[in-house]
Scaffold this motif. Structure first.
Motif, PDB file in Angstrom:
ATOM      1  N   CYS A 117       0.860  -1.190   0.000  1.00 31.42           N
ATOM      2  CA  CYS A 117       0.000   0.000   0.000  1.00 31.42           C
ATOM      3  C   CYS A 117       0.892   1.234   0.000  1.00 31.42           C
ATOM      4  N   LEU A 119      -0.050   4.222   1.121  1.00 30.16           N
ATOM      5  CA  LEU A 119      -0.563   5.291   1.971  1.00 30.16           C
ATOM      6  C   LEU A 119       0.157   5.457   3.308  1.00 30.16           C
ATOM      7  N   ASN A 120       0.916   4.461   3.717  1.00 31.00           N
ATOM      8  CA  ASN A 120       1.875   4.666   4.798  1.00 31.00           C
ATOM      9  C   ASN A 120       1.254   5.085   6.137  1.00 31.00           C
ATOM     10  N   CYS A 121       0.087   4.542   6.464  1.00 31.39           N
ATOM     11  CA  CYS A 121      -0.466   4.806   7.801  1.00 31.39           C
ATOM     12  C   CYS A 121       0.470   4.158   8.830  1.00 31.39           C
ATOM     13  N   PHE A 123       0.388   3.091  11.845  1.00 35.23           N
ATOM     14  CA  PHE A 123      -0.006   2.008  12.747  1.00 35.23           C
ATOM     15  C   PHE A 123      -0.224   0.691  12.006  1.00 35.23           C
ATOM     16  N   THR A 126       1.081  -3.129   6.768  1.00 35.25           N
ATOM     17  CA  THR A 126       1.159  -3.038   5.307  1.00 35.25           C
ATOM     18  C   THR A 126       1.758  -1.698   4.884  1.00 35.25           C
ATOM     19  N   GLY A 127       1.364  -0.636   5.612  1.00 37.83           N
ATOM     20  CA  GLY A 127       1.857   0.695   5.274  1.00 37.83           C
ATOM     21  C   GLY A 127       3.369   0.811   5.370  1.00 37.83           C
ATOM     22  N   GLY A 168      -8.242  -5.578   3.296  1.00 36.64           N
ATOM     23  CA  GLY A 168      -6.925  -6.185   3.487  1.00 36.64           C
ATOM     24  C   GLY A 168      -5.846  -5.218   3.020  1.00 36.64           C
ATOM     25  N   GLY A 170      -3.838  -2.673   0.920  1.00 39.30           N
ATOM     26  CA  GLY A 170      -4.064  -1.761  -0.190  1.00 39.30           C
ATOM     27  C   GLY A 170      -5.243  -0.826  -0.019  1.00 39.30           C
ATOM     28  N   ALA A 204      -9.426   4.804   2.857  1.00 43.62           N
ATOM     29  CA  ALA A 204      -8.852   5.807   3.758  1.00 43.62           C
ATOM     30  C   ALA A 204      -9.440   7.188   3.445  1.00 43.62           C
ATOM     31  N   CYS A 343      -3.807  -6.429   9.433  1.00 46.16           N
ATOM     32  CA  CYS A 343      -3.451  -6.107   8.059  1.00 46.16           C
ATOM     33  C   CYS A 343      -1.940  -6.131   7.796  1.00 46.16           C
TER      34      CYS A 343
HETATM   35  S1  SF4 Z   1      -3.574  -0.805   4.000  1.00 47.53           S
HETATM   36 FE1  SF4 Z   1      -5.064   0.676   4.825  1.00 47.53          FE
HETATM   37  S2  SF4 Z   1      -4.331   1.174   6.904  1.00 47.53           S
HETATM   38 FE2  SF4 Z   1      -2.651   0.154   5.803  1.00 47.53          FE
HETATM   39  S3  SF4 Z   1      -1.393   1.837   4.964  1.00 47.53           S
HETATM   40 FE3  SF4 Z   1      -2.874   1.257   3.375  1.00 47.53          FE
HETATM   41  S4  SF4 Z   1      -4.656   2.581   3.693  1.00 47.53           S
HETATM   42 FE4  SF4 Z   1      -3.394   2.726   5.552  1.00 47.53          FE
END
Ligand code: SF4
Length: 364
Positions: A117, A119-121, A123, A126-127, A168, A170, A204, A343
């Motif tokens: 993914c 988006l790099n959240c 917490f 995956t990020g 899941g 992404g 997101a 995730c």
């Molecule tokens: S999978 Fe969801 S929570 Fe994880 S970084 Fe991507 S958008 Fe954010």
């Protein structure tokens, strides 16, 4: 007709109409396409050889022109609470995760829409791994076919998978075309036959895609909130720097929500970060003019994570405050904690990834 850029045809990525067209282009009768569709989506054939009522010549053609029907299972784990997780290896070696969460009278399958993914959240495990690539429609649908097929193989009931959540790995709205076609395939009443109320797309908050997704897909919508003030959400959901809370709300006020449905808000509770009474009141204020329900998710820690889960007392207090403001608020169980079912965790373990340092997240 075949998914672009691949020489081989990925049958499970085709809608029924596309399959009819494909089979017709080979000079076969339309009923052959019906048979093939049923083998793929209802009888859950693991390979072409299992399709025993198709002629040998037709099966040979399928074998020579089509990609394998199933991804390879790199690892399967089952938690003490019954949660199951499959790590699948795709044709190019990328890995994705799919998690089955059994509950009383239903089974929710959490599927991935991207490998990694962007988006790099901070917490989210995956990020920390970055984006490898978008999944194809077939790779999205195959997660469902594989899990239902596995249940059938062990003489369990494939229909135990009653609900699908695109939650899941992404961001589904960053892979919109493939996701939209996959949803169309999931909704087919003569195939996987999920009702639109049984499918949830979780985002997101990719604001420019929301209206289109609402109009075209008609499935349930879940949004990762995690903070109701921009300063904090900028940190926890970095996409907020592009589409902030005001822009998100504006898009949702005109979102074509089907009658009787509500938006589900996902809120991961992080100890001392976003779990104060003030945070709860801000959430209540933010949602005040949107039909909403809230899922509170106790954080599932992973190796190297910079956050800790909120205490059970804090979680309950947060729920109580939202209840008092009139919101249906559910505390989601921490499912599959013993198999790293949050995730991206299993992929992260295999890749040996580590969290990126995050600075500036202020306690609320
Ligand atoms: S999978 Fe969801 S929570 Fe994880 S970084 Fe991507 S958008 Fe954010």
């Amino acid at each position: 007709m075949p998914e672009a850029s691949e020489a081989l045809i990925h049958l499970s990525g085709l809608t029924k109409e596309q399959l009819v067209e494909l089979v017709g282009s080979w000079g076969e009768k339309p009923y052959r396409a019906k048979q093939l569709w049923a083998w793929l989506h209802v009888r859950l054939a693991p390979d072409v050889d299992a399709m025993t009522d198709l002629s040998l010549a037709f099966r040979d053609r399928l074998k020579s022109l089509c990609a394998s029907l199933r991804p390879e299972i790199a690892r399967h784990q089952q938690a003490a609470d019954g949660t199951e997780k499959w790590l699948m290896t795709l044709a190019d070696g990328q890995t994705i995760e799919t998690v089955l969460i059994p509950e009383e009278g239903r089974g929710t399958l959490c599927i991935s829409s991207q490998a990694g993914c962007s988006l790099n959240c901070p917490f989210c495990h995956t990020g920390t791994q970055g984006l490898a690539r978008n999944l194809t429609t077939a790779e999205i649908v195959n997660q469902i076919l594989l899990v239902r097929g596995e249940l059938l193989r062990r003489q369990d009931e494939p229909q135990r998978v009653t609900n699908i959540v695109l939650m899941g790995m992404g961001e589904p709205l960053y892979n919109y075309q493939a996701v939209a076609q996959a949803v169309q395939i999931m909704l087919d009443g003569n195939g996987l036959a999920f009702g639109s109320r049984k499918i949830t797309l979780s985002t997101a908050g990719v604001v420019p895609r929301l209206a289109q997704a609402g109009r075209e897909l008609g499935v349930n919508l879940a949004i990762s909130l995690h903070a109701a003030r921009d300063e904090l959400r900028d940190q926890l959901v970095p996409l907020n720097r592009k589409y902030n809370l005001a822009a998100l709300k504006q898009a949702l006020q005109s979102y074509p929500l089907k009658q009787g449905r509500r938006i589900t808000w996902e809120y991961v509770l992080l100890d001392g970060v976003n779990d104060s009474d003030d945070d709860a009141r801000q959430v209540a204020r933010y949602l005040s003019d949107l039909p909403s329900k809230v899922n509170l998710i106790p954080f599932n820690p992973w190796p190297g994570a910079l956050f800790a889960p909120s205490t059970p007392q804090r979680v309950e207090r947060f729920q109580q405050l939202l209840h008092q403001s009139g919101y249906v608020t559910v505390i989601r169980d921490r499912r599959g904690a013993d198999i790293e079912a949050a995730c991206g965790q299993l992929t992260g373990l295999l890749q040996g990834s580590r969290a990126r340092p995050v600075t500036g997240i202020a306690a609320a």
